[in-house]
Write an enzyme that holds these catalytic residues in place. Structure first.
Site, mmCIF file in Angstrom:
data_model
loop_
_atom_site.group_PDB
_atom_site.id
_atom_site.type_symbol
_atom_site.label_atom_id
_atom_site.label_comp_id
_atom_site.label_asym_id
_atom_site.label_seq_id
_atom_site.Cartn_x
_atom_site.Cartn_y
_atom_site.Cartn_z
ATOM 1 N N ARG A 33 0.750 -1.272 0.064
ATOM 2 C CA ARG A 33 0.003 0.081 -0.069
ATOM 3 C C ARG A 33 0.790 1.172 -0.080
ATOM 4 N NH1 ARG A 33 -4.007 -2.646 4.629
ATOM 5 N NH2 ARG A 33 -4.393 -4.203 3.571
ATOM 6 N N LEU A 77 -1.170 -15.311 9.830
ATOM 7 C CA LEU A 77 -0.707 -16.679 9.292
ATOM 8 C C LEU A 77 1.103 -16.832 9.268
ATOM 9 C CD1 LEU A 77 -2.978 -16.727 6.084
ATOM 10 C CD2 LEU A 77 -3.153 -17.806 8.192
ATOM 11 N N VAL A 78 1.703 -15.798 9.667
ATOM 12 C CA VAL A 78 3.187 -15.935 9.545
ATOM 13 C C VAL A 78 3.392 -16.771 10.990
ATOM 14 C CG1 VAL A 78 5.187 -14.719 10.148
ATOM 15 C CG2 VAL A 78 3.682 -13.946 8.492
ATOM 16 N N ALA A 79 2.477 -16.599 11.987
ATOM 17 C CA ALA A 79 2.919 -17.283 13.231
ATOM 18 C C ALA A 79 2.709 -18.586 13.008
ATOM 19 C CB ALA A 79 2.045 -16.730 14.359
ATOM 20 N N ASP A 96 -52.934 -14.872 20.280
ATOM 21 C CA ASP A 96 -52.055 -14.498 21.770
ATOM 22 C C ASP A 96 -52.041 -12.874 21.522
ATOM 23 O OD1 ASP A 96 -49.832 -14.387 23.442
ATOM 24 O OD2 ASP A 96 -48.510 -13.944 21.770
ATOM 25 N N ASP A 149 -49.419 -10.247 23.300
ATOM 26 C CA ASP A 149 -48.004 -9.466 23.130
ATOM 27 C C ASP A 149 -47.308 -10.128 21.962
ATOM 28 O OD1 ASP A 149 -47.860 -7.173 25.599
ATOM 29 O OD2 ASP A 149 -48.854 -9.044 26.017
ATOM 30 N N ASP A 178 -46.427 -16.261 19.524
ATOM 31 C CA ASP A 178 -45.094 -15.944 19.055
ATOM 32 C C ASP A 178 -44.173 -16.560 20.198
ATOM 33 O OD1 ASP A 178 -45.738 -13.929 21.146
ATOM 34 O OD2 ASP A 178 -43.988 -13.266 20.957
HETATM 35 C C1 GDG Z 1 -4.747 -10.552 6.365
HETATM 36 C C2 GDG Z 1 -5.292 -10.159 7.660
HETATM 37 C C3 GDG Z 1 -5.209 -12.883 8.118
HETATM 38 C C4 GDG Z 1 4.413 -12.294 3.438
HETATM 39 N N1 GDG Z 1 5.443 -11.840 2.800
HETATM 40 C C5 GDG Z 1 6.026 -12.594 1.832
HETATM 41 C C6 GDG Z 1 4.970 -13.791 2.108
HETATM 42 N N2 GDG Z 1 4.183 -13.444 2.906
HETATM 43 C C7 GDG Z 1 2.904 -14.338 3.019
HETATM 44 C C8 GDG Z 1 3.132 -14.927 4.479
HETATM 45 C C9 GDG Z 1 1.548 -15.312 4.884
HETATM 46 C C10 GDG Z 1 0.802 -14.036 4.269
HETATM 47 O O1 GDG Z 1 1.655 -13.532 3.058
HETATM 48 C C11 GDG Z 1 0.736 -13.003 5.178
HETATM 49 O O2 GDG Z 1 -0.472 -13.127 6.121
HETATM 50 P P1 GDG Z 1 -0.830 -12.732 7.377
HETATM 51 O O3 GDG Z 1 -1.807 -13.438 8.096
HETATM 52 O O4 GDG Z 1 0.436 -12.589 8.226
HETATM 53 O O5 GDG Z 1 -1.150 -11.266 7.308
HETATM 54 P P2 GDG Z 1 -2.098 -10.091 6.285
HETATM 55 O O6 GDG Z 1 -1.319 -10.087 4.737
HETATM 56 O O7 GDG Z 1 -2.181 -8.992 6.806
HETATM 57 O O8 GDG Z 1 -3.501 -10.851 5.624
HETATM 58 C C12 GDG Z 1 -4.505 -11.426 8.841
HETATM 59 C C13 GDG Z 1 -5.161 -12.956 6.863
HETATM 60 O O9 GDG Z 1 -5.491 -11.949 5.965
HETATM 61 C C14 GDG Z 1 -5.713 -14.437 6.139
HETATM 62 O O10 GDG Z 1 -7.104 -14.052 6.571
HETATM 63 O O11 GDG Z 1 -4.259 -13.608 8.870
HETATM 64 O O12 GDG Z 1 -4.721 -10.966 9.859
HETATM 65 O O13 GDG Z 1 -4.583 -8.954 7.951
HETATM 66 O O14 GDG Z 1 1.207 -16.481 4.244
HETATM 67 O O15 GDG Z 1 3.807 -16.114 4.078
HETATM 68 N N3 GDG Z 1 5.382 -14.536 1.318
HETATM 69 C C15 GDG Z 1 6.421 -14.757 0.398
HETATM 70 N N4 GDG Z 1 7.137 -13.849 0.620
HETATM 71 C C16 GDG Z 1 7.218 -12.881 1.121
HETATM 72 O O16 GDG Z 1 7.914 -11.621 1.248
HETATM 73 N N5 GDG Z 1 6.501 -16.009 -0.269
#
Ligand code: GDG
Length: 737
Positions: free
Chosen positions: A323, A388-390, A510, A512, A691
């Site tokens: 963005r 999703l990173v976590a 009924d 009410d 109801d």
């Molecule tokens: C939104 C919500 C929710 C990132 N950088 C690289 C890369 N990634 C991939 C990661 C992960 C995805 O992108 C990022 O997902 P996140 O969940 O961490 O975050 P948002 O983009 O903000 O996504 C979020 C999500 O939607 C799904 O519902 O979890 O809360 O904000 O998969 O691996 N992949 C590669 N290179 C990168 O530099 N290959």
């Protein structure tokens, strides 16, 4: 044999997960890496899912229309998803996407209220683009299609489709948090109403967590006044279901990458470069919600508080461009880079630099290599729908070593409870967590990672898709069962014809919620002139007998209806007055139980502002219609519990009514009263309308003889339903026309 109707799945997201590349004379369609499209593809490949004859994807294109036309003119190669691009005029798209979506909704939904821009024109463009999506969908949708709409950019689309296709199957999933109502209410009224009624156009609305679903349900009540029951909202003549579907990852893809040759090579190179150092890693899109500057402060505090780790640890910080047009994003990039420069400048030595910073997209293999080498995953967003990173970090751990430090404000925290959960704003907590992670004994690391990995395997992205689509189908089935109960115009005509043809008709109505809408206080719900006229018209035909059958006291029914030739039943049957007769009160009814019950009801009235006790002749009632909904619900369950104990050995019954809990003598109910009134009279048409739960007794008792009608939807013994109280009046008016 009948042919199965075609069932297509139409996915809808803001951006198409496809790019078009022009190479020499050829145009090539390429699917984006990762994200929803890969997930869905693996879902359809990995399961024996044959339920969809075709899969389409509708989204805005980031390539010119001319290139698309050229692509179409080439011989088709037939991709996995049929691609349906939308070409939106760039200025409009900019106001919609960088304006309302990402400068209004995004900051607000992530609790960054001071970043929110209020711009009427951006909202207009948002509505305009949502309409373009709806038009596109309406042009391609066919009966039987399942439409699955994704995310905050398309809040208005479900209702726009529903208006034109009332029977469509529509699912909506929100990927970002749904904020508390106290935050959501900051939007302009028109925007709030548009968004909520837009979403309610769907049949199933999914969120990542229980908390977001709760926030949404409360917001629906506050903005549109619709309550819910077990996460079902009655909206129009449909039941809309709200539920949680925590998005999973493609576990095998990340876990399997530990065996990928290229990834192994990259992993070895990184490990060699940081031979004697422990690695902390994070990767995020550039976004102020991801908490990178706070994370850096936490890391610096760690270096100061735990100097023994200097030169022994490195923080690899990857920030992925995102963005870039929005000023808040550029500002954030500057802040991060200044901070990285300052920390490195202050703490580096000739052999060591504490932070390795990279501002770019990372290829998938390299991302996996980084996940695999990192001793600590430091994921600390200030707010995140899921993150999703976590999950990807956990899935990538070899030998189940490693520690995840995770923000408690990420949706993922509700599933990854074994992580070191931190408040991402608290630098001290962050610094201590980093130290704790680096010193965590290996058996504990393994124990935690193993538990989290198991959870990620058990509900991966395929389970997520499956769960959502299954529930959507179930909701639709439920709606159809419900719909079969709604009185259709043809059925209404038949009932009216039976009524007209009958020579002895009996109506049990009924009061009410059936003849009048609910009021704040029972006294306020007196019958208006029109209702009195309607009852007068009904009873002026001597073939028709009307009984008003209510939980109210005889005195009030007498006051309101004494001039009319109607039967009256008060307090659910404890008092009955037949046309031309006097009130007959249940004789044996004992009052001695009241002092035992009253103090409990009064105590609840004190503890629950807005509630009050009503004492009727033979009933004690605790009303909670005017109480804050969640509090009212909790207190009502507590009261029921106390009452069940109190009445255990008494001849009393407790009724969990519509925003009222009543206690009365057992053996008296509307079913018994109606049967008594009927006696052996010869009746050839009977209509019973109500109801409430107390009306179910009549529906049950008169099931064989009567046309039984419940007002509203939901579980009932009645044969039919009418959507609202106003529909009852309309229907009764037709009987006398
Ligand atoms: C939104 C919500 C929710 C990132 N950088 C690289 C890369 N990634 C991939 C990661 C992960 C995805 O992108 C990022 O997902 P996140 O969940 O961490 O975050 P948002 O983009 O903000 O996504 C979020 C999500 O939607 C799904 O519902 O979890 O809360 O904000 O998969 O691996 N992949 C590669 N290179 C990168 O530099 N290959």
């Amino acid at each position: 044999m009948d042919e199965q109707p075609e069932r297509r799945l139409i996915l809808v997201s803001n951006r198409l997960p496809y790019q078009l590349h022009e190479k020499k004379d050829k145009v090539i369609l390429r699917q984006s890496d990762g994200g929803l499209v890969t997930a869905l593809k693996s879902y359809f490949e990995s399961t024996s899912q044959k339920s969809f004859s075709q899969k389409l994807w509708v989204g805005s294109a980031d390539f010119p229309e001319r290139r698309w036309q050229k692509f179409l003119s080439q011989p088709s190669e037939g991709g996995y998803f049929g691609v349906e691009p939308l070409f939106i005029e760039p200025k409009t798209y900019n106001k919609y996407y960088n304006g309302f979506c990402n400068a209004t909704l995004w900051p607000l939904f992530h609790y960054f209220t001071s970043y929110v821009i209020y711009d009427e024109d951006s909202f207009r463009k948002y509505a305009e683009v949502n309409e373009l999506f709806a038009e596109k969908l309406l042009a391609i949708a066919k009966p039987g299609d399942v439409i699955w709409i994704h995310d905050y950019q398309l809040f208005l689309v479900p209702a726009l489709i529903r208006e034109q296709l009332p029977d469509a199957t529509i699912g909506f999933f929100l990927h970002i948090p749904f904020p508390s109502y106290e935050i959501f209410r900051l939007l302009h009224r028109k925007w709030k109403e548009g968004i909520i009624s837009g979403m309610l156009g769907a049949d199933l609305i999914g969120f990542h967590t229980h908390e977001y679903a709760q926030h949404f349900l409360k917001t629906v009540r506050m903005v549109l006044g619709h309550d819910h029951q077990y996460r079902g909202i009655e909206f129009g003549n449909r039941m809309v279901k709200v539920d949680l579907f925590p998005l999973g990852i493609d576990y095998d893809q990340f876990h399997g990458a530990t065996q990928n040759e290229n990834t192994i090579k990259l992993r070895d190179t990184i490990q060699k470069n940081f031979d004697d150092q422990r690695i902390i890693f994070s990767v995020d899109r550039l976004d102020y919600t991801k908490g990178v500057t706070h994370r850096l402060e936490g890391f610096e505090r760690f270096l100061e508080k735990y100097p023994e780790w200097r030169e022994k640890v490195v923080f690899i910080l990857v920030v992925v461009p995102s963005r870039q047009i929005i000023s808040k994003y550029n500002e954030r990039r500057k802040l991060i880079e200044e901070q990285v420069g300052r920390i490195n400048g202050k703490h580096s030595t000739l052999q060591w630099q504490p932070i390795i910073y990279r501002y770019s997209h990372v290829p998938f293999d390299e991302l996996c290599a980084l996940y695999q080498v990192a001793d600590v995953g430091l994921i600390t967003p200030l707010r995140d729908g899921m993150n999703l990173v976590a999950k990807e970090y956990v899935a990538s751990r070899i030998g189940q070593r490693g520690v995840l430090i995770l923000s408690e404000l990420a949706g993922a925290a509700s599933e990854l409870g074994e992580a070191l959960l931190v408040n991402p704003m608290d630098e001290d907590e962050l610094s201590d967590a980093i130290n704790e992670a680096l010193t965590m004994p290996l058996p504990l690391q393994r124990h935690k990672i193993a538990l989290m990995q198991k959870r990620l395997v058990d509900y991966d992205v395929c389970d997520w898709v499956d769960d959502f689509l299954r529930q959507l189908a179930e909701v639709k089935e439920q709606q159809q069962i419900q719909e079969m109960k709604f009185i259709t115009p043809a059925l209404a005509r038949n009932i009216i014809a039976d009524f007209k043809a009958a020579s002895h008709r009996n109506l049990f109505l009924d009061y009410d919620g059936t003849l009048v809408p609910f009021a704040r206080h029972p006294r306020e719900a007196s019958p208006g002139k029109e209702l009195i006229q309607l009852l007068h018209d009904l009873t002026s035909d001597e073939r028709t007998t009307v009984t008003i059958i209510s939980g109210r006291e005889s005195t009030i029914l007498e006051e309101w209806f004494r001039e009319l030739p109607v039967n009256m039943v008060a307090e659910h049957g404890a008092s009955i007055k037949q046309i031309g007769g006097d009130w007959i009160h249940e004789e044996k009814v004992d009052q001695s139980w009241k002092p035992m019950i009253r103090p409990t009801l009064e105590l609840f009235a004190q503890r629950c502002p807005g509630s009050f006790v009503e004492e009727k002749n033979l009933t004690l009632a605790w009303h909670y219609r005017n109480v804050e909904r969640d509090l009212g619900f909790i207190r009502s369950r507590e009261l029921l519990d106390s009452l069940y104990h109190l009445v255990r050995n008494a001849n009393l019954q407790v009724i969990d009514g519509n925003k009222v809990i009543e206690v009365r003598v057992a053996g008296v109910d509307k079913g018994v009263a109606a049967t008594k009134l009927l006696g052996s009279n010869n009746v050839d048409f009977m209509l019973v309308v109500g109801d409430d739960k107390t009306d179910e007794d009549m529906f049950r008792a008169l099931a064989q003889k009567a046309v039984t009608v419940k007002v509203g939807s939901g579980h009932t013994q009645a044969k039919f339903c009418l959507p609202s109280q106003q529909d009852v009046i309309h229907f009764l008016n037709r009987l006398v026309q």
